[in-house]
Design a protein around this motif. Structure first.
Motif, PDB file in Angstrom:
ATOM      1  N   SER A  85       2.835  13.920  -3.273  1.00  0.00           N
ATOM      2  CA  SER A  85       3.020  12.835  -4.232  1.00  0.00           C
ATOM      3  C   SER A  85       2.882  11.501  -3.526  1.00  0.00           C
ATOM      4  O   SER A  85       2.968  11.410  -2.306  1.00  0.00           O
ATOM      5  N   MET A  86       2.696  10.499  -4.389  1.00  0.00           N
ATOM      6  CA  MET A  86       2.420   9.165  -3.872  1.00  0.00           C
ATOM      7  C   MET A  86       3.723   8.420  -3.623  1.00  0.00           C
ATOM      8  O   MET A  86       4.627   8.445  -4.458  1.00  0.00           O
ATOM      9  N   PHE A  87       3.791   7.755  -2.491  1.00  0.00           N
ATOM     10  CA  PHE A  87       4.940   6.878  -2.221  1.00  0.00           C
ATOM     11  C   PHE A  87       4.438   5.616  -1.568  1.00  0.00           C
ATOM     12  O   PHE A  87       3.445   5.638  -0.834  1.00  0.00           O
ATOM     13  N   GLN A 108       0.819  -1.222   0.000  1.00  0.00           N
ATOM     14  CA  GLN A 108       0.000   0.000   0.000  1.00  0.00           C
ATOM     15  C   GLN A 108       0.848   1.266   0.000  1.00  0.00           C
ATOM     16  O   GLN A 108       2.047   1.238   0.321  1.00  0.00           O
ATOM     17  N   CYS A 109       0.196   2.341  -0.370  1.00  0.00           N
ATOM     18  CA  CYS A 109       0.902   3.600  -0.549  1.00  0.00           C
ATOM     19  C   CYS A 109       0.259   4.683   0.288  1.00  0.00           C
ATOM     20  O   CYS A 109      -0.810   4.494   0.847  1.00  0.00           O
ATOM     21  N   ALA A 110       0.911   5.817   0.291  1.00  0.00           N
ATOM     22  CA  ALA A 110       0.335   6.981   0.946  1.00  0.00           C
ATOM     23  C   ALA A 110       0.730   8.220   0.175  1.00  0.00           C
ATOM     24  O   ALA A 110       1.776   8.265  -0.451  1.00  0.00           O
ATOM     25  N   GLY A 155      12.061  15.851  -8.113  1.00  0.00           N
ATOM     26  CA  GLY A 155      11.348  17.056  -8.550  1.00  0.00           C
ATOM     27  C   GLY A 155      11.011  17.939  -7.372  1.00  0.00           C
ATOM     28  O   GLY A 155      11.724  17.976  -6.368  1.00  0.00           O
ATOM     29  N   LYS A 156       9.912  18.627  -7.531  1.00  0.00           N
ATOM     30  CA  LYS A 156       9.566  19.678  -6.578  1.00  0.00           C
ATOM     31  C   LYS A 156       9.295  19.137  -5.164  1.00  0.00           C
ATOM     32  O   LYS A 156       9.931  19.536  -4.199  1.00  0.00           O
ATOM     33  N   ASN A 157       8.347  18.209  -5.083  1.00  0.00           N
ATOM     34  CA  ASN A 157       8.003  17.699  -3.750  1.00  0.00           C
ATOM     35  C   ASN A 157       9.132  16.953  -3.118  1.00  0.00           C
ATOM     36  O   ASN A 157       9.414  17.087  -1.937  1.00  0.00           O
ATOM     37  N   THR A 158       9.720  16.089  -3.914  1.00  0.00           N
ATOM     38  CA  THR A 158      10.738  15.227  -3.344  1.00  0.00           C
ATOM     39  C   THR A 158      11.937  16.051  -2.883  1.00  0.00           C
ATOM     40  O   THR A 158      12.552  15.728  -1.878  1.00  0.00           O
ATOM     41  N   THR A 203       4.190  -4.037  -8.961  1.00  0.00           N
ATOM     42  CA  THR A 203       3.404  -2.839  -8.608  1.00  0.00           C
ATOM     43  C   THR A 203       3.671  -1.771  -9.654  1.00  0.00           C
ATOM     44  O   THR A 203       4.773  -1.646 -10.167  1.00  0.00           O
ATOM     45  N   LEU A 204       2.644  -1.032  -9.986  1.00  0.00           N
ATOM     46  CA  LEU A 204       2.769   0.023 -10.996  1.00  0.00           C
ATOM     47  C   LEU A 204       2.867   1.383 -10.308  1.00  0.00           C
ATOM     48  O   LEU A 204       2.342   1.572  -9.213  1.00  0.00           O
ATOM     49  N   GLU A 205       3.515   2.315 -10.971  1.00  0.00           N
ATOM     50  CA  GLU A 205       3.673   3.654 -10.379  1.00  0.00           C
ATOM     51  C   GLU A 205       3.282   4.709 -11.389  1.00  0.00           C
ATOM     52  O   GLU A 205       4.111   5.492 -11.818  1.00  0.00           O
ATOM     53  N   ARG A 255       5.324  25.321 -16.155  1.00  0.00           N
ATOM     54  CA  ARG A 255       6.344  24.830 -15.238  1.00  0.00           C
ATOM     55  C   ARG A 255       6.003  25.022 -13.775  1.00  0.00           C
ATOM     56  O   ARG A 255       5.369  25.981 -13.385  1.00  0.00           O
ATOM     57  N   LEU A 256       6.476  24.084 -12.982  1.00  0.00           N
ATOM     58  CA  LEU A 256       6.277  24.186 -11.545  1.00  0.00           C
ATOM     59  C   LEU A 256       7.462  24.854 -10.872  1.00  0.00           C
ATOM     60  O   LEU A 256       7.395  25.272  -9.727  1.00  0.00           O
ATOM     61  N   LYS A 257       8.577  24.900 -11.593  1.00  0.00           N
ATOM     62  CA  LYS A 257       9.804  25.457 -11.015  1.00  0.00           C
ATOM     63  C   LYS A 257      10.534  26.270 -12.046  1.00  0.00           C
ATOM     64  O   LYS A 257      11.175  25.677 -12.899  1.00  0.00           O
TER      65      LYS A 257
HETATM   66  C1  LIG Z   1       2.041   4.121  -6.343  1.00  0.00           C
HETATM   67  C2  LIG Z   1       3.311   4.878  -6.375  1.00  0.00           C
HETATM   68  C3  LIG Z   1       4.334   4.559  -5.507  1.00  0.00           C
HETATM   69  C4  LIG Z   1       5.521   5.272  -5.529  1.00  0.00           C
HETATM   70  N1  LIG Z   1       6.483   4.957  -4.633  1.00  0.00           N
HETATM   71  C5  LIG Z   1       7.623   5.643  -4.603  1.00  0.00           C
HETATM   72  C6  LIG Z   1       8.605   5.385  -3.622  1.00  0.00           C
HETATM   73  O1  LIG Z   1       8.444   4.550  -2.772  1.00  0.00           O
HETATM   74  N2  LIG Z   1       9.742   6.086  -3.643  1.00  0.00           N
HETATM   75  C7  LIG Z   1       9.949   7.065  -4.564  1.00  0.00           C
HETATM   76  O2  LIG Z   1      11.011   7.682  -4.518  1.00  0.00           O
HETATM   77  N3  LIG Z   1       9.038   7.341  -5.501  1.00  0.00           N
HETATM   78  C8  LIG Z   1       7.862   6.669  -5.541  1.00  0.00           C
HETATM   79  N4  LIG Z   1       6.922   6.984  -6.478  1.00  0.00           N
HETATM   80  C9  LIG Z   1       7.192   8.034  -7.446  1.00  0.00           C
HETATM   81  C10 LIG Z   1       6.898   9.402  -6.859  1.00  0.00           C
HETATM   82  O3  LIG Z   1       5.515   9.559  -6.689  1.00  0.00           O
HETATM   83  C11 LIG Z   1       7.404  10.512  -7.760  1.00  0.00           C
HETATM   84  O4  LIG Z   1       8.782  10.410  -7.885  1.00  0.00           O
HETATM   85  C12 LIG Z   1       7.054  11.863  -7.197  1.00  0.00           C
HETATM   86  O5  LIG Z   1       5.704  12.110  -7.368  1.00  0.00           O
HETATM   87  C13 LIG Z   1       7.794  12.984  -7.856  1.00  0.00           C
HETATM   88  O6  LIG Z   1       7.312  14.177  -7.318  1.00  0.00           O
HETATM   89  P1  LIG Z   1       8.051  15.547  -7.418  1.00  0.00           P
HETATM   90  O7  LIG Z   1       7.103  16.577  -6.995  1.00  0.00           O
HETATM   91  O8  LIG Z   1       9.327  15.521  -6.713  1.00  0.00           O
HETATM   92  O9  LIG Z   1       8.367  15.660  -8.939  1.00  0.00           O
HETATM   93  P2  LIG Z   1       7.789  16.707  -9.974  1.00  0.00           P
HETATM   94  O10 LIG Z   1       8.298  16.371 -11.280  1.00  0.00           O
HETATM   95  O11 LIG Z   1       8.076  18.066  -9.478  1.00  0.00           O
HETATM   96  O12 LIG Z   1       6.339  16.243  -9.881  1.00  0.00           O
HETATM   97  C14 LIG Z   1       5.204  16.882 -10.258  1.00  0.00           C
HETATM   98  C15 LIG Z   1       4.073  15.969 -10.003  1.00  0.00           C
HETATM   99  O13 LIG Z   1       4.193  14.920 -10.922  1.00  0.00           O
HETATM  100  C16 LIG Z   1       3.750  13.707 -10.409  1.00  0.00           C
HETATM  101  N5  LIG Z   1       4.761  12.668 -10.721  1.00  0.00           N
HETATM  102  C17 LIG Z   1       5.947  12.916 -11.297  1.00  0.00           C
HETATM  103  N6  LIG Z   1       6.599  11.759 -11.475  1.00  0.00           N
HETATM  104  C18 LIG Z   1       5.838  10.784 -11.025  1.00  0.00           C
HETATM  105  C19 LIG Z   1       5.996   9.383 -10.958  1.00  0.00           C
HETATM  106  N7  LIG Z   1       7.096   8.763 -11.375  1.00  0.00           N
HETATM  107  N8  LIG Z   1       4.994   8.697 -10.439  1.00  0.00           N
HETATM  108  C20 LIG Z   1       3.910   9.316 -10.027  1.00  0.00           C
HETATM  109  N9  LIG Z   1       3.694  10.621 -10.069  1.00  0.00           N
HETATM  110  C21 LIG Z   1       4.654  11.356 -10.555  1.00  0.00           C
HETATM  111  C22 LIG Z   1       3.449  13.964  -8.987  1.00  0.00           C
HETATM  112  O14 LIG Z   1       2.078  14.030  -8.900  1.00  0.00           O
HETATM  113  C23 LIG Z   1       4.058  15.311  -8.669  1.00  0.00           C
HETATM  114  O15 LIG Z   1       3.253  16.020  -7.775  1.00  0.00           O
HETATM  115  C24 LIG Z   1       5.722   6.284  -6.467  1.00  0.00           C
HETATM  116  C25 LIG Z   1       4.696   6.599  -7.349  1.00  0.00           C
HETATM  117  C26 LIG Z   1       3.502   5.922  -7.303  1.00  0.00           C
HETATM  118  C27 LIG Z   1       2.400   6.269  -8.229  1.00  0.00           C
END
Ligand SMILES: Cc1cc2nc3c(=O)[nH]c(=O)nc-3n(C[C@H](O)[C@H](O)[C@H](O)COP(=O)(O)OP(=O)(O)OC[C@H]3O[C@@H](n4cnc5c(N)ncnc54)[C@H](O)[C@@H]3O)c2cc1C
Ligand SMILES: Cc1cc2nc3c(=O)[nH]c(=O)nc-3n(C[C@H](O)[C@H](O)[C@H](O)COP(=O)(O)OP(=O)(O)OC[C@H]3O[C@@H](n4cnc5c(N)ncnc54)[C@H](O)[C@@H]3O)c2cc1C
Ligand code: SF4
Ligand code: SF4
Ligand code: SF4
Ligand code: SF4
Ligand code: SF4
Ligand code: SF4
Lengths: 677, 279, 147, 326, 339
Positions: free
Chosen positions: B59-61, B47-49, B81-84, B237-239, D238-240
């Protein structure tokens, strides 16, 4: 990896300079509430040793990784505090200053308003410092050699100076011989030394100097790189004569089937040469050159039974198979000394230059009065277009010696109608010189000079002008409007503007004192070196007063008339200046390059080249990269060339090029906090 | 009824870097600021949060700790990216917000008594870690545990200490790889699918779980098939990019599956029917 | 909003100054203790050529009542051409904002050299007066409509 | 008028060439009098091609719109030419794209259509509502509408697109093949719309624009259709950093429109596509024409005319006007 | 049960009465018909085809705050939709109302979306039957709708020339009828019959139709079909077809900060945008407009029906009318049928 930004804010009282009108306590209190600010302190003198020690201590004890100093202008103490950061082991670019003295406490008496503004400025510094990135101050090595383009007097002088200082010099000259325009002159004002006498020794020195590699009949093809590290590609055009074998005896020229049929450029077309030739007797190197266009063998594939020159050359130096040669080398610095062209008098049709044989330009006249010139120094009316088939012809026609000679000054200078607004700075003086030389040769000649103003500003010039005038030369103030022929006389129509009387002046010969112009082929160098031009189209110096020999590009300097009209003393003076500027670089062996340079995000760049166009330092180029399998063009910054002005960042629509320390992501937050009241 | 968009605050108990570099990975161990929330919270491996900071975003992790690890949740987050980036600035004592748990879980109940093979690459190990941990904490319920894991370089390996410990205590057999040879690397050199063929786990009464970059998954699935694993023995698992995590915002779908709700855990048998799954 | 206008209105002006001329000129005003209104908040850039005209828009959106861009006199740019580019960009942007209904008094540009401390004061006074006369800028301001 | 039979012949020949991978032209639309872009990859598809006053789209947008998916290792990119049909106005987009080095000249093959104007489809649909299927042709200064077995003639002036009424370059400025005889310039621009707008008071202007911008739903159609808006990653997305927030309100909409208009300064070639596609009828040409006029007046510059031209904002003249500068 | 009518001359009065609620009605703005919150009845325009932007924006605003916060403060302040009070949409077309019913499925599936559902609860829909189809691209009858469909409406108005037949359908409708009390009149005896005739006439005026039976099942089989490339080639990847579709419901969530204050908000998003599925890594599962178009059609005609047993399209024709490059869902569906 990045941790959280930990910012320390240091607010200086500057004695009472700041504290007097800014409530420092309140600013400290405010600063400590800002996000990511770990500590905010004030001190009487931040720049003092204990003040700096305070910062170092906090960095060490509290793990600060960004510092804001709110004090005086960054133009004053930014270097100081950068060093403080270095002392504490932090990257010096994690510093931002808030100028609360010069631009706040000193200019606002009102303490409330001043304090309010100080808070905003501190906040702006805090949001910026939070987003700053570490930068590296780089140094690059300087290749200990120089390239000089153009071997007129300026190029020669610069080459000799640099070579004498012990650095390697590559001197590239387009024509077969060094010397430039000065070699064409007879005597030189104001001292009347013979040009050849003072120039020839220098030409020989250049050829013999162990540190100079002379590349005549050569052209720069390409230059890349940046200060300290230019890569140069030069094309040595084939002379079809093996210079190692040629002894300069001239046997070949004597027998050339084209001998005496081709106008000699050096003599401004007044003298003739063959297809194999040496431009003038004192030419350096004293090697013969075959002119490809006019050589029967090279242009038609056949020269009688067999080329006579080849037969005549005992040294076996002539080789029709010789090819252009490309030489490549690296240099640390470049001096451009490509000189000038004279104004083409045909652009003023009222003077009938090119129509009547007895209207000549001043450079032609120099050749006419020169003892080594086509007439052996006899001032005669040249007969153009009438090819001297046999020696006897000449005698038949007989030279016509002019008894009345008229000079017209400012032809092509100070004249908006031909696009040259500037003064050519030499014509007044060389006209006086030439008038004097005529008097020397034809004492009974009547000489008239039409002028607008006489400018004799140099050392000894006014004296020289005075002397010439006293020799009985008539100066008429007025700009002739027309020249036409009446019988075998030329008539100059003008108005004497001093007396406001129109006049028609009859004369045997007119000499047009043509101005100096930028070279018609100047674009070659502009394209290769990306130089800029001033509005007069001469190459542009970095600053007209303070950096007169520098160009916008580090490591590239200007000397002589390529930068603007000059006489010989000035050309030499500037050459020495350029040489010394170049030698500073060569001697130090290293150059620091700007750290706050621009950088391209290749993922988003669309390769439009807007940034390339605006960059005053040609620091950006478009390169092809592979984007997921596709070839695309993107901009790339040469960090050694970039000076960090940021013009590219504002030109780029897609925000792909950003100046470090002044990125959009760093400036926009500043705007945000300053915008809020 | 609780508004599903409102997150809970969590406090970082501990945080450390797993890997260095531009795209570094940091692990956060967190607990709810309001202890009472633990009473209503329950999650399962897979599961994720939604993790976020108000003012930055969410964002989802995947939750990379097992429910058997009580009193805290773990997230391992790669900076992309931004959130991370904003999350990476946080340290122990800081807070952020989460909502969840979301998505389905690995059917660990069904897997009981079977041998388990996990095949992970890079940050893809994050969702596999709770599976491994869960099995360790219920060691007798499962058969053999084989852990296959690779990353570009040894520095890029997440959870290094745990792999060593796993091997040492005999709970599992770990096989590690890197893409190109490095000094003093005693393990396999090459890509994960190749390592899989090297290890050659038996499909007999086994389940394979894989997660990693899309290309890796593609070849791992092919190789598992070669080894005789049937699609219903293989899970992943898909992301897909997702914004709400609760089946509303639309974008995470792979064909008619909402990855956030119907997944993120899928058996290969399920995904074979969904052409978009591995796009 | 319009009510708090004019009377006692203290505008907030964001200024972009090039490091070499205008920033130095403003410093000189300081060293010479020349007094001027405190409404202007400076962002230092190396050259006016760096200033993206969209910064103006952004500042007006963020709440500034006016924007000033100041650099070296033509021909004196430390980077030779930056102020010429800036001049073009700002001429167009200023005309455009005026066209949208932004009073041109809000968008100003000046050439202030390092030696013109007193000119800096005059510029500030003129800009502040100008903005005061047209009142607060709220056209682009985020209105928190859905907040 | 371009002879459609000839057009098909030419197209057939072009698409059969080894070095051409795609031909972009027009084909009849799915309803009403519409025409739409056609993408022809082989000679079988040529028959559907047409040109008529219904062909409003600026096809040069497609040269920069194509998304290039990552190529698997070892697969060579297909870099063959794309042939594109352009009217006078559209051709200027090509010129401007070339000024901006969007692609190499050799990568395109330009089929120029000297054009006597296209219709404003909204006006057409108002005039002939409910027509399921019909065709438009131009005969002299008239438009001939055929539908439901009848024909109606309307003076072209009445239904012509606004941009055509100001068109200075009806014959393509760049082309490899001209599909018809050159057309003389039949209109010019007096910018009366701009002057009228400029004549309003500050308050009136903003009241007008506030109303307009508040309707915008930020569908980005105006940007996506624009042949000059082809950044991989538009700054407005862009977000950034965030230049324009994603939320839709008057403030962000205003910022969006100012940014885009400024980004088009000295680049917009007046094809009118942005205004045409806007679903809520925002008069976008009134924005970008302001820049266009100023640029022409102040700098004697018209974008999209000469390939060798330098981009407007990457050049300057020492004598540029500066009367407003303190 | 006696039917009521609203005489045209009393529409103004009725709107006045209703404007004590959050009242929305079509309004003409610069030639474009859009829903507008009505304070002055004369702003309303009932003589219209259909609005450019569908009524979904009333219950699902383009930008909507989810909660607010102060930076650094853990307290999150949820937005209270309840505060908006009763909302009346006056003059909504039957297709738009049906669309809300369809979207309800999504927002009430599993997790309940509090914002949307609350607003739906607070909203009364007063429909206006289509006497004739607003556009030639209307095809509601092909997807289970009708010009006179009452589905999801609380009231249906039918234009009878001088007056509107006022038909209350739900309890909410009845309540509205009471509210309007004095503005309504007894219906003439033939009103209902006339309305029925008009309905029949309207039905046959729908010119473009398609048999959608079997499409949901067939679509998945056409995944790699040539047709997707052809039908998407001209697509600009803009937001028109989705933003303006009454059944499209995708959104993005973003945080916005103003000084120390901030909000988390959601805003419409479009599956036709490039960055919709773009990952931070640069990988994009739907990299081109071909995949995105395919997803849009599949979503409406296959995925949605497979989950909620209803096609997520009401045949309003907006996406056809407003697509700048004439991408036509009917043509695409036709090709699906023929494939
Ligand atoms: C079910 C699931 C599980 C995940 N588990 C992990 C984990 O355990 N560890 C980890 O490091 N990363 C995980 N990810 C990927 C993580 O969600 C993205 O790396 C993250 O959203 C990037 O956000 P950001 O704001 O830093 O990037 P930005 O590029 O600034 O993101 C902008 C938005 O894009 C979306 N986004 C961008 N890339 C992804 C991506 N690859 N997947 C989903 N949404 C994305 C997000 O909604 C984010 O708010 C997971 C994704 C999903 C869907
Ligand atoms: C009629 C006349 C009379 C004059 N009389 C006097 C006088 O009496 N006293 C005085 O002080 N001054 C006099 N001058 C001025 C004097 O000639 C100049 O000051 C001097 O020649 C300037 O030297 P220079 O080296 O700058 O240029 P130049 O002499 O023009 O030399 C430039 C050299 O560069 C070479 N070159 C050009 N382009 C290239 C290239 N791309 N690659 C390689 N090589 C290149 C040219 O072939 C040439 O050899 C006179 C000028 C004229 C026209
Ligand atoms: S201006 Fe921007 S997009 Fe254009 S080439 Fe330079 S960096 Fe790339
Ligand atoms: S097309 Fe119209 S509605 Fe869409 S973003 Fe552009 S101006 Fe706004
Ligand atoms: S801004 Fe509009 S008119 Fe200008 S080029 Fe773009 S689409 Fe055409
Ligand atoms: S608006 Fe600007 S950044 Fe965006 S696509 Fe157009 S030119 Fe590029
Ligand atoms: S189908 Fe039409 S409306 Fe939809 S995204 Fe493509 S171009 Fe825009
Ligand atoms: S898909 Fe098109 S026709 Fe169907 S409801 Fe949406 S906009 Fe209307």
């Amino acid at each position: 990896m990045n941790g959280r930004p930990k910012i320390g804010v240091y607010i200086c009282h500057c004695g009472i300079n700041i504290a007097h009108t800014v409530d420092v306590d309140e600013v400290v209190k405010f600063a400590s509430t800002l996000p990511d600010v770990i500590v905010a302190r004030d001190y009487r003198y931040m720049c003092s040793d204990p003040g700096q020690a305070l910062i170092v201590e906090d960095i060490n004890n509290m793990g600060l990784n960004r510092v804001v100093v709110a004090s005086c202008s960054p133009r004053m103490h930014e270097p100081t505090f950068r060093k403080t950061l270095i002392t504490a082991g932090l990257n010096p670019y994690f510093l931002e200053m808030a100028n609360i003295r010069e631009q706040c406490s000193w200019v606002h008496e009102d303490k409330i308003a001043g304090t309010e503004k100080a808070k905003r400025l501190v906040e702006s510094a805090v949001v910026k410092v939070r987003r700053l990135e570490p930068l590296e101050v780089k140094e690059v090595d300087v290749e200990p050699s120089a390239l000089i383009i153009g071997a007129g007097i300026a190029g020669i002088q610069a080459a000799l100076d640099i070579a004498d200082a012990g650095f390697k010099v590559y001197l590239v000259e387009k024509t077969p011989s060094v010397g430039g325009h000065m070699a064409q002159l007879d005597k030189t004002f104001p001292t009347l030394d013979c040009s050849a006498c003072i120039l020839t020794p220098k030409m020989v020195d250049v050829a013999n100097h162990p540190n100079i590699e002379l590349l005549t009949y050569s052209q720069v093809e390409d230059i890349s790189g940046y200060v300290g590290n230019f890569e140069v590609k030069v094309r040595k055009k084939s002379r079809f004569v093996d210079v190692d074998k040629c002894t300069g005896c001239g046997a070949c020229a004597e027998v050339c089937r084209q001998a005496g049929r081709i106008p000699n450029e050096f003599d401004e077309g007044l003298g003739m040469r063959g297809a194999i030739y040496i431009p003038f007797p004192q030419a350096v190197p004293a090697k013969y050159t075959i002119d490809k266009e006019n050589c029967l063998f090279l242009s038609r594939g056949k020269c009688g039974e067999s080329p006579k020159c080849q037969e005549a050359c005992e040294a076996g130096a002539i080789n029709f198979e010789l090819q252009d040669e490309i030489v490549e080398f690296k240099v640390g610095t470049i001096i451009v000394a490509t000189g000038f062209d004279i104004f083409d008098a045909r652009k003023k049709p009222e003077y009938a230059y090119g129509v009547y044989d007895n209207v000549v330009n001043a450079l032609e006249f120099e050749r006419l009065v020169s003892a080594s010139g086509p007439t052996g120094g006899n001032v005669v009316i040249p007969q153009r277009g009438k090819k001297k088939k046999k020696k006897e012809d000449e005698e038949e026609l007989g030279p016509v010696i002019p008894k009345n000679i008229t000079f017209i000054q400012c032809v092509g200078s100070r004249d908006k109608s031909v696009g040259n607004e500037y003064c050519s700075r030499v014509c007044c003086m060389y006209t006086a010189k030439q008038a004097h030389l005529v008097k020397d040769k034809i004492p009974d000649a009547e000489i008239t000079i039409f002028y607008m103003d006489v400018r004799a500003f140099g050392k000894g010039y006014e004296e020289f002008y005075d002397r010439v005038r006293r020799e009985g030369i008539r100066y008429i103030r007025g700009n002739p409007s027309e020249i036409f022929k009446r019988g075998d006389k030329l008539v100059v129509k003008a108005e004497d503007t001093l007396t406001a009387t129109p006049l028609e002046h009859e004369t045997d010969m007119v000499v047009l004192s043509v101005g100096l112009e930028p070279r018609s082929d100047r674009r070659e160098i502009i394209d290769i070196l990306k130089l800029s031009s001033s509005p007069d189209l001469f190459y542009l110096e970095a600053h007209p007063k303070l950096r007169p020999v520098d160009t916008a590009t580090d490591g590239i300097f200007l000397a002589g008339c390529c930068q603007g009209p000059k006489d010989i003393p000035d050309a030499v003076g500037q050459a020495k200046g350029a040489a010394s500027a170049a030698m500073i670089l060569l001697a130090s062996g290293k150059v620091k390059v700007e750290a706050q340079t621009s950088v391209v995000d290749e993922a988003t760049c669309r390769g439009c080249g807007f940034c390339v166009e605006v960059c005053p330092y040609s620091a950006i180029e478009l390169v092809e990269i592979n984007r997921a399998g596709w070839p695309v063009m993107v901009a790339r910054v040469n960090e050694a060339l970039c000076k960090g002005c940021g013009a590219c960042s504002a030109a780029c629509l897609s925000g792909s090029i950003q100046q470090r320390s002044f990125r959009d992501t760093q400036i926009l937050p500043q705007i945000e906090v300053l915008g809020v009241k | 009824m609780k508004n599903p968009y409102i997150p809970y605050e969590v406090k970082i108990v501990d945080a450390w870097y797993e890997t260095p570099g531009d795209r570094c990975i940091k692990t956060f161990k967190v607990t709810f600021s309001d202890e009472k929330i633990w009473d209503t919270w329950s999650h399962q491996p897979g599961q994720c949060a939604m993790v976020g900071i108000p003012g930055v975003g969410e964002s989802m992790f995947c939750i990379s700790s097992s429910p058997t690890e009580k009193g805290y949740l773990r997230f391992s987050i790669m900076k992309v990216g931004k959130n991370t980036s904003a999350l990476h600035e946080l340290e122990a004592g800081d807070t952020f917000f989460i909502r969840g748990p979301y998505g389905n879980t690995f059917p660990l109940e069904e897997w009981k008594g079977k041998d388990i093979v996990t095949i992970g690459g890079g940050i893809g190990q994050a969702p596999l870690r709770p599976v491994i941990q869960y099995i360790r904490d219920n060691r007798d319920d499962f058969g053999e545990l084989t852990v296959i894991y690779g990353a570009r370089t040894s520095a890029d390996h997440c959870f290094k200490a745990e792999f060593e410990e796993l091997n040492a205590c005999g709970d599992a057999c770990c096989h590690l790889s890197i893409d190109v040879q490095e000094e003093n690397w005693p393990h396999f050199v090459g890509f994960v699918p190749a390592l899989l063929m090297e290890v050659e786990p038996s499909p007999e009464n086994a389940i394979a779980v894989t997660c990693g970059p899309p290309v890796m998954i593609k070849f791992v699935l092919e190789n598992l098939e070669k080894l005789g694993f049937t699609p219903d023995q293989v899970y992943t698992t898909l992301e897909n990019r997702m914004k709400c995590g609760i089946g509303k915002c639309g974008r995470c779908n792979a064909g008619n599956l909402y990855v956030c709700k119907d997944g993120p855990v899928f058996s290969y048998a399920q995904l074979k029917e969904v052409p978009e799954a591995f796009a | 909003m319009a009510e708090e206008t004019r009377e006692g209105f203290e505008p907030n002006i964001v200024a972009f100054l090039c490091n070499w001329c205008s920033y130095a000129g403003a410093d000189l005003a300081g060293t010479s203790r020349i007094q001027y209104p405190s409404n202007v908040r400076v962002i230092r850039v190396m050259c006016t050529g760096r200033v993206n005209p969209l910064f103006v828009m952004n500042a007006l959106q963020q709440g500034a009542d006016g924007v000033l861009v100041s650099g070296c006199h033509p021909g004196d740019c430390h980077y030779m051409q930056g102020n010429y580019y800036a001049r073009r960009r700002f001429t167009l942007m200023r005309n455009f904002l005026e066209y949208l209904g932004v009073d041109p008094a809000r968008v100003r540009m000046s050439w202030v050299s390092a030696s013109e401390g007193s000119k800096w004061k005059e510029v500030i006074e003129e800009v502040v007066e100008g903005v005061k006369a047209v009142g607060p800028m709220d056209q682009f301001k985020r209105r928190q409509l859905n907040w | 008028m371009v002879d459609n039979a000839k057009l098909k012949d030419v197209a057939k020949e072009v698409i059969s060439r080894e070095d051409v991978r795609l031909l972009i032209g027009y084909r009849p639309g799915t309803y009403g009098f519409r025409a739409r872009p056609a993408f022809v990859e082989n000679s079988d598809q040529v028959d559907e091609l047409i040109f008529s006053p219904a062909c409003v789209s600026n096809l040069s947008s497609y040269l920069t719109l194509e998304e290039k998916t990552p190529l698997p290792r070892g697969v060579e990119p297909d870099l063959r030419k794309v042939a594109v049909m352009v009217k006078g106005c559209d051709s200027r987009a090509l010129v401007q794209q070339l000024v901006e080095k969007a692609y190499d000249r050799e990568h395109i093959l330009v089929l120029g259509i000297p054009c006597r104007g296209v219709v404003d489809m909204a006006k057409v649909e108002n005039r002939f509502p409910g027509v399921i299927s019909g065709e438009i042709a131009m005969e002299g200064d008239n438009l001939v509408f055929s539908f439901d077995g009848k024909e109606e003639t309307v003076p072209k002036e009445e239904l012509l697109a606004e941009k055509c009424k100001r068109c200075r370059y009806p014959t393509p400025l760049i082309s490899d093949l001209l599909l018809d005889d050159e057309v003389e310039r039949f209109a010019d621009d007096d910018y009366s719309d701009i002057t009228a707008m400029e004549g309003k008071s500050t308050e009136e202007k903003w009241a007008f624009w506030e109303e307009q911008f508040s309707r915008c739903i930020r569908c980005y159609s105006c940007r996506n259709v624009c042949p000059m808006c082809y950044c991989e990653d538009c700054v407005l997305d862009r977000l950034k950093p965030v230049w324009a927030r994603r939320s839709v309100d008057i403030s962000e909409n205003t910022v969006y429109h100012i940014s885009r208009a400024y980004h088009l300064a000295g680049r917009c070639i007046q094809c009118g596509e942005c205004e045409r596609v806007c679903p809520v009828d925002i008069p976008l040409m009134l924005l970008n024409r302001k820049f266009y006029r100023d640029v022409e007046e102040l700098y004697d510059y018209e974008p999209g005319i000469k390939v060798e031209e330098k981009p407007l904002l990457s050049t300057f003249s020492v004598d540029d006007k500066e009367d407003f500068i303190l | 049960m006696a039917e009521k009518v609203l005489k045209k001359e009393k529409v103004g009065e009725a709107l006045k009465e209703l404007s004590k609620f959050r009242l929305f009605a079509p309004s003409k703005s610069n030639g474009t018909i859009l829903y507008k919150q009505i304070e002055d009845p004369s702003d309303a325009c009932l003589d219209f085809g259909n609005t450019t932007v569908p009524a979904k924006k009333i219950v699902f605003p383009q930008t909507e705050t989810l909660f607010r916060f102060m930076l650094g403060n853990p307290e999150l302040k949820e937005k209270n939709v309840e505060e908006e009070g009763t909302t009346v949409v006056f003059g909504i077309r039957p297709c738009d109302a049906r669309a809300m019913g369809i979207v309800d499925n999504l927002f009430s599936w599993d997790y309940q979306d509090p914002y949307y559902l609350k607003r739906r609860e607070l909203t009364t829909l007063v429909g206006l039957a289509c006497i004739q189809p607003p556009s030639i691209n209307c095809f509601c009858t092909s997807v289970g709708g009708e010009p006179f469909s009452e589905e999801n409406l609380d009231v249906l108005l039918v234009d009878l020339g001088e007056m509107y037949l006022f038909k209350a359908i739900t309890e909410k409708g009845e309540k509205l009828k009471t509210t309007l009390g004095s503005q309504l009149d007894e219906a003439p005896s033939d009103a209902v019959k006339k309305s029925g005739e008009l309905a029949d006439k309207a039905n046959v005026q729908i010119k473009r139709t398609i048999d959608t039976k079997g499409i949901p099942e067939k679509l998945p089989t056409l995944w790699e079909n040539e047709l997707w490339k052809r039908v998407s080639a001209a697509c600009l990847g803009c937001g028109i077809c989705t933003y303006l579709c009454p059944t499209c419901h995708c959104f993005d969530i973003q945080d916005e900060v103003e000084g120390a204050e901030g909000r988390r908000a959601r805003m419409w998003d479009s599956c036709m945008f490039r960055e919709y599925t773009l990952h931070a890594s640069g990988h994009n599962p739907r990299p081109t407009r071909r995949e995105r178009t395919r997803n849009r059609i599949n979503h409406k005609y296959s995925y949605f029906p497979s989950k909620f047993q209803v096609i997520a399209c009401v045949g309003c024709g907006r996406c056809i009318n407003l697509c700048p490059v004439n991408i036509d869902i009917l043509e695409i569906l036709g090709q699906v049928v023929d494939a």
